[in-house]
Structures are given as C-alpha cells and as structure tokens.
Design an enzyme around this catalytic site. Structure first.
Site, PDB file in Angstrom:
ATOM      1  N   ARG A 260       0.849  -1.205   0.000  1.00  0.00           N
ATOM      2  CA  ARG A 260       0.000   0.000   0.000  1.00  0.00           C
ATOM      3  C   ARG A 260       0.877   1.245   0.000  1.00  0.00           C
ATOM      4  O   ARG A 260       0.646   2.193  -0.737  1.00  0.00           O
ATOM      5  CB  ARG A 260      -0.917   0.001   1.224  1.00  0.00           C
ATOM      6  CG  ARG A 260      -1.912  -1.132   1.225  1.00  0.00           C
ATOM      7  CD  ARG A 260      -2.861  -1.058   2.416  1.00  0.00           C
ATOM      8  NE  ARG A 260      -3.693  -2.251   2.442  1.00  0.00           N
ATOM      9  CZ  ARG A 260      -3.611  -3.224   3.356  1.00  0.00           C
ATOM     10  NH1 ARG A 260      -2.772  -3.124   4.371  1.00  0.00           N
ATOM     11  NH2 ARG A 260      -4.395  -4.278   3.285  1.00  0.00           N
ATOM     12  N   ASP A 300     -15.738  -1.560  -4.765  1.00  0.00           N
ATOM     13  CA  ASP A 300     -15.853  -2.905  -4.196  1.00  0.00           C
ATOM     14  C   ASP A 300     -17.287  -3.372  -4.427  1.00  0.00           C
ATOM     15  O   ASP A 300     -18.201  -2.555  -4.471  1.00  0.00           O
ATOM     16  CB  ASP A 300     -15.523  -2.912  -2.699  1.00  0.00           C
ATOM     17  CG  ASP A 300     -15.090  -4.296  -2.214  1.00  0.00           C
ATOM     18  OD1 ASP A 300     -13.883  -4.503  -1.979  1.00  0.00           O
ATOM     19  OD2 ASP A 300     -15.968  -5.179  -2.082  1.00  0.00           O
ATOM     20  N   SER A 301     -17.456  -4.694  -4.554  1.00  0.00           N
ATOM     21  CA  SER A 301     -18.820  -5.188  -4.780  1.00  0.00           C
ATOM     22  C   SER A 301     -19.582  -5.330  -3.468  1.00  0.00           C
ATOM     23  O   SER A 301     -20.798  -5.489  -3.474  1.00  0.00           O
ATOM     24  CB  SER A 301     -18.768  -6.541  -5.499  1.00  0.00           C
ATOM     25  OG  SER A 301     -18.021  -7.445  -4.727  1.00  0.00           O
ATOM     26  N   ASP A 349      -6.745  -5.400  -6.875  1.00  0.00           N
ATOM     27  CA  ASP A 349      -6.450  -6.350  -5.785  1.00  0.00           C
ATOM     28  C   ASP A 349      -7.639  -7.286  -5.573  1.00  0.00           C
ATOM     29  O   ASP A 349      -8.295  -7.265  -4.519  1.00  0.00           O
ATOM     30  CB  ASP A 349      -6.123  -5.568  -4.498  1.00  0.00           C
ATOM     31  CG  ASP A 349      -5.652  -6.484  -3.377  1.00  0.00           C
ATOM     32  OD1 ASP A 349      -5.276  -7.639  -3.662  1.00  0.00           O
ATOM     33  OD2 ASP A 349      -5.662  -6.043  -2.201  1.00  0.00           O
ATOM     34  N   CYS A 389      -3.568 -12.926  -5.199  1.00  0.00           N
ATOM     35  CA  CYS A 389      -3.291 -13.652  -3.952  1.00  0.00           C
ATOM     36  C   CYS A 389      -3.632 -15.132  -4.109  1.00  0.00           C
ATOM     37  O   CYS A 389      -3.805 -15.836  -3.124  1.00  0.00           O
ATOM     38  CB  CYS A 389      -4.050 -13.026  -2.784  1.00  0.00           C
ATOM     39  SG  CYS A 389      -5.824 -13.005  -3.010  1.00  0.00           S
TER      40      CYS A 389
HETATM   41  N1  SAH Z   1      -7.333  -4.096  -1.398  1.00  0.00           N
HETATM   42  C1  SAH Z   1      -7.785  -4.546  -0.116  1.00  0.00           C
HETATM   43  C2  SAH Z   1      -8.049  -6.039  -0.036  1.00  0.00           C
HETATM   44  C3  SAH Z   1      -8.982  -6.570  -1.093  1.00  0.00           C
HETATM   45  S1  SAH Z   1      -9.729  -8.079  -0.671  1.00  0.00           S
HETATM   46  C4  SAH Z   1      -6.789  -4.115   0.953  1.00  0.00           C
HETATM   47  O1  SAH Z   1      -5.831  -3.411   0.658  1.00  0.00           O
HETATM   48  O2  SAH Z   1      -6.990  -4.478   2.107  1.00  0.00           O
HETATM   49  C5  SAH Z   1     -10.731  -8.345  -2.047  1.00  0.00           C
HETATM   50  C6  SAH Z   1     -11.992  -7.497  -2.125  1.00  0.00           C
HETATM   51  O3  SAH Z   1     -12.577  -7.755  -3.391  1.00  0.00           O
HETATM   52  C7  SAH Z   1     -13.083  -7.768  -1.103  1.00  0.00           C
HETATM   53  O4  SAH Z   1     -13.376  -6.602  -0.387  1.00  0.00           O
HETATM   54  C8  SAH Z   1     -14.296  -8.205  -1.925  1.00  0.00           C
HETATM   55  O5  SAH Z   1     -15.522  -7.689  -1.440  1.00  0.00           O
HETATM   56  C9  SAH Z   1     -13.984  -7.615  -3.273  1.00  0.00           C
HETATM   57  N2  SAH Z   1     -14.616  -8.296  -4.409  1.00  0.00           N
HETATM   58  C10 SAH Z   1     -14.831  -9.624  -4.577  1.00  0.00           C
HETATM   59  N3  SAH Z   1     -15.387  -9.866  -5.785  1.00  0.00           N
HETATM   60  C11 SAH Z   1     -15.533  -8.676  -6.391  1.00  0.00           C
HETATM   61  C12 SAH Z   1     -16.056  -8.272  -7.655  1.00  0.00           C
HETATM   62  N4  SAH Z   1     -16.524  -9.162  -8.536  1.00  0.00           N
HETATM   63  N5  SAH Z   1     -16.054  -6.964  -7.947  1.00  0.00           N
HETATM   64  C13 SAH Z   1     -15.596  -6.050  -7.080  1.00  0.00           C
HETATM   65  N6  SAH Z   1     -15.088  -6.380  -5.851  1.00  0.00           N
HETATM   66  C14 SAH Z   1     -15.053  -7.661  -5.529  1.00  0.00           C
END
Ligand code: SAH
Length: 445
Positions: A260, A300-301, A349, A389
């Site tokens: 980050r 985010d979804s 991410d 990940c």
């Molecule tokens: N970037 C964050 C961690 C991301 S975890 C950090 O720095 O802490 C992954 C995220 O992706 C979750 O919050 C989940 O809700 C979201 N997610 C899962 N599927 C998704 C989709 N199809 N579209 C958008 N977001 C999604």
C-alpha cells in the site's frame, strides 16, 4: 526502535483447549503459563519411529524439502500410523527423506517438520520455532515500526506448517490449519503468552480446515479479553477498524501493508487514482494520505466492505478525497473504457480467484481481462499496481498474464517493482505456495 508493545496483561490466566483428535475428543489442559514448557505431547512418540514409504518415482530429489507429503504419494499400509504420530518418510528407493506428523484423513498425509534424523518432533521443536519466528519479527520491527499489527507466525514460511498467528494491536489470532498441530497447541499458547504478553488470544479453526482435517471448527477467546466490538489498529500512519468477533466481523489484510505504501509512493503528482477491490479502503486511503494525488475512486462489490472503508476514511479525516463505488470489478472497468475515462494509477487487488486447481484457467482469464481493461484506462505515464493472492497461480504465470494483457492492449509496460507480502510473511523457498501474494507495480510510458 522499541519492540512492539503488546499490552500490559499479566500472564496468569489458564486456558483450556479442547483438541479433537479422531473421533474421541482429547482434552488438553494448558500448563500454567509459568510452568515448565515441554510437557505437552510426547506420548505418541515411541523410541522406534515408524516409516512411511513413498510411491515409485518419489524420492529425496523430487520431494526436496517441501513440507507437504500428499496422500497420493504415499504407499498404503495395512497398519497405518495413528493420527499425529511422528513418522519417518522414505523414498521409493528406501532412502530416508525427512520426518513429519501423520494424518490418515488429511490430503496432506504427512506434514514435514524435520530434515535431520537427530531431530525429534515434539513440543521442544515447536517452541523453538515459535521463538525463532518471534525473534525474526522483532528484528523486522527494529527496522520498520509503522504498524502495531503483524503476522508473528506464517505457517510453512516459519517451518510451522499448519499454524498462523496474527497480532492486531496486541490481540492475537491463532489459526490452526492442521489437525496434527493440536496436541502442541497448549504449549504454543503458553509460549506466545510468555513471549508476547498479548491482551487476548482468539483461537480459530475454520470450517474448511475442520472438514478437511476431521477436527472441530472453533472460534473462541482462549486467553485474556478481546474487545467486544470494533477496535483500531495502526498501519502506515493511519488507523484501521477491525472487529475480530463482533456481528459486523471484519478483519484486515496485513500482507499488503508495505505494498500500500509502495503504491502511494509511485502515484504520479496530482494523480487521479482508481482502486479496484478496496475492501477496508487499504490502498485508496494509504494513497490518499501519502500520495500527492488529486482524487481517488474506490470500488468494491460488497456494501459491508464499503461501510468499513467509509468509517476508516472518517476516522482518518480523508472523507473528501475518496469516492466509494459499489460495483463489480469488470463492470466498473468496462464502464470507464466505454466512457474513455483515464487514470494515472490503477490498483487491482481482487480476491483469491483460483481457490482450487480446476479454477486456475478461469482465474487466468479473469486476471487477463482485469489487467487488459485497466491498461486501457491508464494515461501515458500511468502506473498499474496489479495483485494476485492465488497461491495456485505462480509468479511467472501471473507475469505471463500481464504480458498477454499488455500485448492485447498494445502497450509498453515497465516493471518497477515485483513485490510480495511483507517480511512478516516469509516465503519458504521449498514451498512455492507460500509465495502466494504477487504485487507488480508497472508503468505505462
Ligand atoms: N485491497 C484490499 C483487499 C482486497 S480483498 C486491501 O488493501 O486491504 C478483495 C476485495 O474484493 C473484497 O473486499 C471483496 O468484497 C472484493 N470483491 C470480490 N469480488 C468482487 C467483484 N466481482 N467486484 C468487485 N469487488 C469484488
């Protein structure tokens, strides 16, 4: 730099952990924390260690020092070892390979902990490795102290397959992912209490592990007092809300801490930033705080994730810098491509897209599309921070995906940083699965 201060708790509590080994539940009473350590489970280990032989083609050379011996590699025995029993693993050629703990039901039939015949697996070995893991983190903290939360034990990365320990501002979460670790747990907890003086310890065995390891799922406080509701942790000069047990339970991705900050430092001056899959606002808020950016859109979804992100923006005084958007990642990016909207930095991410081996091709296609769309939305001089990940997608495959996306988008791409998880998540070179987090920072010239 001071060591991480984990709080003032007196190590005088007693914890009782119920360890379910095969069908009969075994109750292991924890030692008083000040009691001598090595009293847990030597009862399995007879002086004569039984051997498990591997199938033809499996040898010392092909196994290396990988800590997992899978069921498919082991020759069935008429009288297999008991659950948790210490066994010697022999190649098909009869040569000694290493020593591990046997689990007749687990797909990981033997978890390897020793590579020398002089080493015996018992509480003493576990505690020594716990101490080494803690020592390594203290060394890391002496160099960088921009967080009060970190991973103290990283399973195979610390030669403790099946054990993960995270600290959130002095509250430890101990995650057990292997049944064979349970008999040593009380001794391990005692060591964590005496070395780290935590405020609380939450023990967790998730449903998936419980099923695959034939043990009981659990989540309860086994030591001290965990805050009943959300509390704050510190990272990169910001505070983040976590709630480890509450109804609105939220965790935090500790592994992306350094990425980050690295992303924030690469944000071009006056940047317009898009953070896709923001969860608690991790990249978005760190970039808003430390990057010299103009605006951030974070997608985010999940509505719950965005509520948490908004709360984090509020407590860090960053509400006017970030716009939160609830959308699917493909939709959010396609919309921008259609509109011709451009950004100076895009963070991708997504969650683990390849959870199982048969999901890998679909995951690769999704990574390709995400990166392709993002590249089309980057201005010249723009920076892509792209993460994966999925442990099943290795680093070179992920770079291949990125290459494919860049070719299709007809863009040059300069890789600036090829990053992984922070140093508190060490990678075991013999276990490529521990290099699960890829974070590539690349610039479109
Ligand atoms: N970037 C964050 C961690 C991301 S975890 C950090 O720095 O802490 C992954 C995220 O992706 C979750 O919050 C989940 O809700 C979201 N997610 C899962 N599927 C998704 C989709 N199809 N579209 C958008 N977001 C999604």
């Amino acid at each position: 730099m001071p060591k991480l201060h984990l709080g003032p708790s007196e190590p005088n509590h007693l914890f009782t952990v119920y360890c379910s080994l095969d069908s009969s539940a075994l109750k292991v009473n924890a030692p008083k924390v000040n009691a001598p350590k090595a009293n847990a489970v030597e009862y399995y280990n007879s002086s004569k260690i039984r051997a498990v032989r591997l199938k033809p083609g499996k040898s010392r050379e092909s196994i290396g020092r990988h800590p997992w011996i899978l069921d498919a590699s082991v020759v069935e025995s008429i009288s297999p070892p008991r659950q948790g029993e210490q066994v010697d693993v022999l190649g098909a050629d009869g040569k000694w390979i290493g020593r591990g703990l046997y689990h007749p039901q687990s797909r990981i039939r033997v978890r390897m902990y020793a590579w020398s015949q002089e080493e015996s697996i018992g509480s003493e070995l576990f505690l020594r490795r716990v101490d080494q893991a803690i020592e390594l983190r203290n060394q890391m903290l002496a160099r960088t102290s921009h967080s009060d939360s970190l991973r103290w034990i990283n399973s195979e990365g610390d030669f403790l397959s099946g054990l993960v320990v995270d600290g959130f501002a002095g509250n430890l979460v101990v995650q057990v992912t292997a049944g064979v670790v349970l008999p040593y747990l009380d001794a391990i907890l005692g060591e964590l209490v005496s070395k780290l003086r935590p405020r609380s310890i939450l023990l967790s065995v998730d449903e998936k592990t419980a099923k695959s390891e034939g043990i009981e799922a659990r989540e309860h406080v086994v030591y001290g007092e965990l805050p009943a509701g959300p509390f704050s942790i510190r990272e990169n000069g910001l505070t983040w809300r976590v709630d480890l047990v509450g109804g609105q339970k939220t965790g935090y991705y500790l592994d992306q801490r350094d990425n980050r900050l690295a992303a924030a430092l690469w944000a071009p001056k006056g940047a317009k930033v898009l953070d896709v899959c923001t969860y608690a606002g991790g990249f978005a808020l760190t970039i808003a705080k430390h990057g010299v950016c103009e605006s951030v859109v974070a997608v985010d979804s999940s509505a719950k994730a965005l509520d948490l992100a908004r709360a984090n923006a509020q407590s860090n005084g960053l509400t006017d810098k970030v716009v939160w958007e609830q959308a699917d990642f493909f939709e959010a990016l396609s919309l921008r491509v259609d509109r011709g909207e451009l950004f100076d930095m895009i963070v991708l991410d997504p969650p683990k897209l390849a959870g199982a081996r048969d999901k890998v091709p679909k995951a690769m296609a999704a990574y390709h599309r995400l990166n392709y769309l993002a590249l089309r939305c980057l201005r010249p001089g723009g920076v892509l921070v792209t993460c994966s990940c999925s442990g099943r997608v290795d680093r070179s495959d992920f770079l291949d995906v990125l290459l494919g996306s860049a070719r299709r988008a007809g863009k040059d791409l300069q890789i600036l940083e090829n990053r992984g998880a922070g140093a508190d998540h060490p990678v075991n070179i013999h276990c490529p699965e521990t290099d699960y987090l890829k974070c590539i920072i690349a610039r479109v010239p």
